[in-house]
Design a protein around this motif. Structure first.
Motif, mmCIF file in Angstrom:
data_model
loop_
_atom_site.group_PDB
_atom_site.id
_atom_site.type_symbol
_atom_site.label_atom_id
_atom_site.label_comp_id
_atom_site.label_asym_id
_atom_site.label_seq_id
_atom_site.Cartn_x
_atom_site.Cartn_y
_atom_site.Cartn_z
ATOM 1 N N VAL A 110 25.775 40.561 -11.028
ATOM 2 C CA VAL A 110 26.769 39.541 -10.685
ATOM 3 C C VAL A 110 26.871 39.452 -9.161
ATOM 4 O O VAL A 110 26.941 40.474 -8.473
ATOM 5 C CB VAL A 110 28.157 39.885 -11.266
ATOM 6 C CG1 VAL A 110 29.193 38.822 -10.854
ATOM 7 C CG2 VAL A 110 28.104 40.024 -12.781
ATOM 8 N N ILE A 111 26.895 38.226 -8.644
ATOM 9 C CA ILE A 111 27.128 37.975 -7.219
ATOM 10 C C ILE A 111 28.457 37.254 -7.085
ATOM 11 O O ILE A 111 28.700 36.242 -7.749
ATOM 12 C CB ILE A 111 26.018 37.102 -6.601
ATOM 13 C CG1 ILE A 111 24.640 37.745 -6.796
ATOM 14 C CG2 ILE A 111 26.291 36.850 -5.123
ATOM 15 C CD1 ILE A 111 23.493 36.808 -6.416
ATOM 16 N N VAL A 112 29.345 37.751 -6.222
ATOM 17 C CA VAL A 112 30.606 37.075 -5.943
ATOM 18 C C VAL A 112 30.716 36.846 -4.442
ATOM 19 O O VAL A 112 30.202 37.634 -3.638
ATOM 20 C CB VAL A 112 31.828 37.878 -6.445
ATOM 21 C CG1 VAL A 112 31.767 38.058 -7.945
ATOM 22 C CG2 VAL A 112 31.925 39.224 -5.742
ATOM 23 N N SER A 113 31.382 35.757 -4.082
ATOM 24 C CA SER A 113 31.572 35.461 -2.659
ATOM 25 C C SER A 113 32.650 34.411 -2.494
ATOM 26 O O SER A 113 32.906 33.611 -3.398
ATOM 27 C CB SER A 113 30.266 34.971 -2.028
ATOM 28 O OG SER A 113 30.427 34.775 -0.628
ATOM 29 N N GLU A 114 33.258 34.392 -1.331
ATOM 30 C CA GLU A 114 34.201 33.330 -0.968
ATOM 31 C C GLU A 114 33.992 32.959 0.499
ATOM 32 O O GLU A 114 34.939 32.707 1.238
ATOM 33 C CB GLU A 114 35.642 33.765 -1.214
ATOM 34 C CG GLU A 114 36.012 35.059 -0.505
ATOM 35 C CD GLU A 114 37.453 35.468 -0.760
ATOM 36 O OE1 GLU A 114 38.172 34.713 -1.446
ATOM 37 O OE2 GLU A 114 37.858 36.525 -0.261
ATOM 38 N N THR A 115 32.742 32.937 0.927
ATOM 39 C CA THR A 115 32.414 32.636 2.316
ATOM 40 C C THR A 115 32.362 31.131 2.535
ATOM 41 O O THR A 115 31.320 30.559 2.858
ATOM 42 C CB THR A 115 31.068 33.282 2.710
ATOM 43 O OG1 THR A 115 30.064 32.903 1.747
ATOM 44 C CG2 THR A 115 31.178 34.781 2.751
ATOM 45 N N PHE A 116 33.523 30.497 2.363
ATOM 46 C CA PHE A 116 33.648 29.061 2.569
ATOM 47 C C PHE A 116 34.552 28.807 3.765
ATOM 48 O O PHE A 116 35.520 29.532 3.979
ATOM 49 C CB PHE A 116 34.232 28.377 1.331
ATOM 50 C CG PHE A 116 33.592 28.806 0.040
ATOM 51 C CD1 PHE A 116 32.252 28.554 -0.198
ATOM 52 C CD2 PHE A 116 34.316 29.486 -0.920
ATOM 53 C CE1 PHE A 116 31.651 28.963 -1.381
ATOM 54 C CE2 PHE A 116 33.733 29.903 -2.102
ATOM 55 C CZ PHE A 116 32.390 29.638 -2.336
#
Length: 353
Positions: A148-154
């Motif tokens: 699983v890959i998670v990110s919030e680099t917005f």
């Protein structure tokens, strides 16, 4: 025992007014004004936490979005990769939801130290491993690749912080084939706005200062720092069009070549008046069915207890209009130009609706 944060960390991603080596007590008029908890900490790290993360941590709707999405995947028993871990909140969520391991990747060494402290503070250091450095420079053995890959680099704009390139590298080099990605996809939106207050704030009106309008930037999307500006702070905001999706991305498959460098839209004008700005916002979804959404649109944050935190961190972008004349019309042309670095430019014509 967790290493205390009251230790000098050099930062590289914050305000240029503070030198690399200055600690909080060094930039105050008197060292005695510095709280004990901040002594020995670099001012750049303090600026970054206050500018970029405190409001985000208070955005309970955003936190619920990621918690619910990870719970539904699920992440239990999975190897999770957290891209751009920040303070480590998403890594903590994954660990608490039963991930077998979490690799938190954070480019800033200062912030990586914060993630490490977050893991130790929550007694999850045996699950969360922290890597200081950009994910594009990381390689993993096959057995260590993520499920699983998670990110919030917005940023204020969806692709502003290079999230698509990071997702591409991670899914091709750091994850197993078919790995789940959260969010699954997103859309960049644009919308026409009328506001006398915004028009006044973006122009020099005094006769002796009209020459300053020569420098008025109508050529790119702008936003105040650290986040965007907030439409909800305008006393007379009037939407002149519906939200237009100017681009969409699937984080599991899209590539930069899939995103047109320019697109043109015919927009229906909803009200009579002058279009003062094009307002940008974005939306991401947790799965392909879009059953769970996270949005920066002003309509989604207005009146919400977490709305101020969302606007303070992300807000909306805006591009002022360069022209206010033209014949009355019931539609306008909206042009969106996507820069390779993730920023956007837009314009609309005619000016009157």
């Amino acid at each position: 025992m967790a290493e205390p944060l009251l230790k000098r960390h050099k930062a590289s991603n914050s305000s240029s007014e503070v030198s690399e080596d200055e600690e909080v007590q060094d930039v105050l008029p008197r060292a005695s004004l510095c709280p004990q908890r901040l002594r020995g900490i670099g001012m750049k790290l303090v600026n970054r936490i206050n500018d970029d993360y405190l409001a985000m941590l208070r955005d309970v709707h955003r936190n619920d979005f990621y918690w619910t999405a990870m719970e539904k995947l699920p992440v239990r028993g999975q190897r999770v990769l957290d891209l751009g871990a920040g303070t480590g909140l998403l890594s903590l969520m994954a660990a608490k939801l039963g991930a077998s391991s979490v690799l938190a990747v954070e480019e800033s060494a200062d912030m990586a130290a914060v993630v490490k402290t977050s893991a130790e503070h929550n007694r999850l250091q045996h699950i969360i491993d922290v890597h200081a450095g950009h994910s594009a420079l990381l390689s993993l053995a096959e057995k260590d690749k993520a499920d699983v890959i998670v990110s919030e680099t917005f940023g204020v704009l969806l692709l502003q912080e290079g999230c698509l390139k990071s997702f591409i590298h991670a899914r091709e080099n750091l994850a197993k084939p078919g790995a789940s990605i959260l969010p699954a996809g997103g859309a960049q939106h644009a919308r026409l706005l009328a506001s006398t207050a915004l028009r006044s704030a973006c122009s020099a009106l005094d006769p002796e200062m009209l020459h300053v309008n020569t420098f008025r930037d109508a050529g790119q999307v702008r936003f105040s720092l650290p986040g965007g500006f907030s439409v909800n702070s305008l006393p007379d905001a009037c939407w002149m069009s519906d939200n237009i999706s100017v681009l969409e991305v699937d984080f599991a498959s899209s590539r930069p070549s899939d995103i047109p460098s320019s697109r043109h839209f015919r927009v229906q004008i909803l009200e009579d008046g002058i279009v003062d700005a094009v307002v940008t916002s974005w939306e991401v979804w947790a799965d392909k069915d879009r059953t769970l959404l996270l949005s920066t649109a002003a309509d989604s944050t207005k009146g919400q207890p977490w709305g101020f935190a969302r606007d303070a961190h992300w807000g909306q972008g805006f591009q002022v209009r360069s022209c206010r004349g033209g014949a009355a019309a019931r539609s306008a042309r909206l042009d969106w130009n996507q820069a390779s670095r993730g920023t956007g430019r837009c314009c609309s014509s005619p000016c009157r609706g």
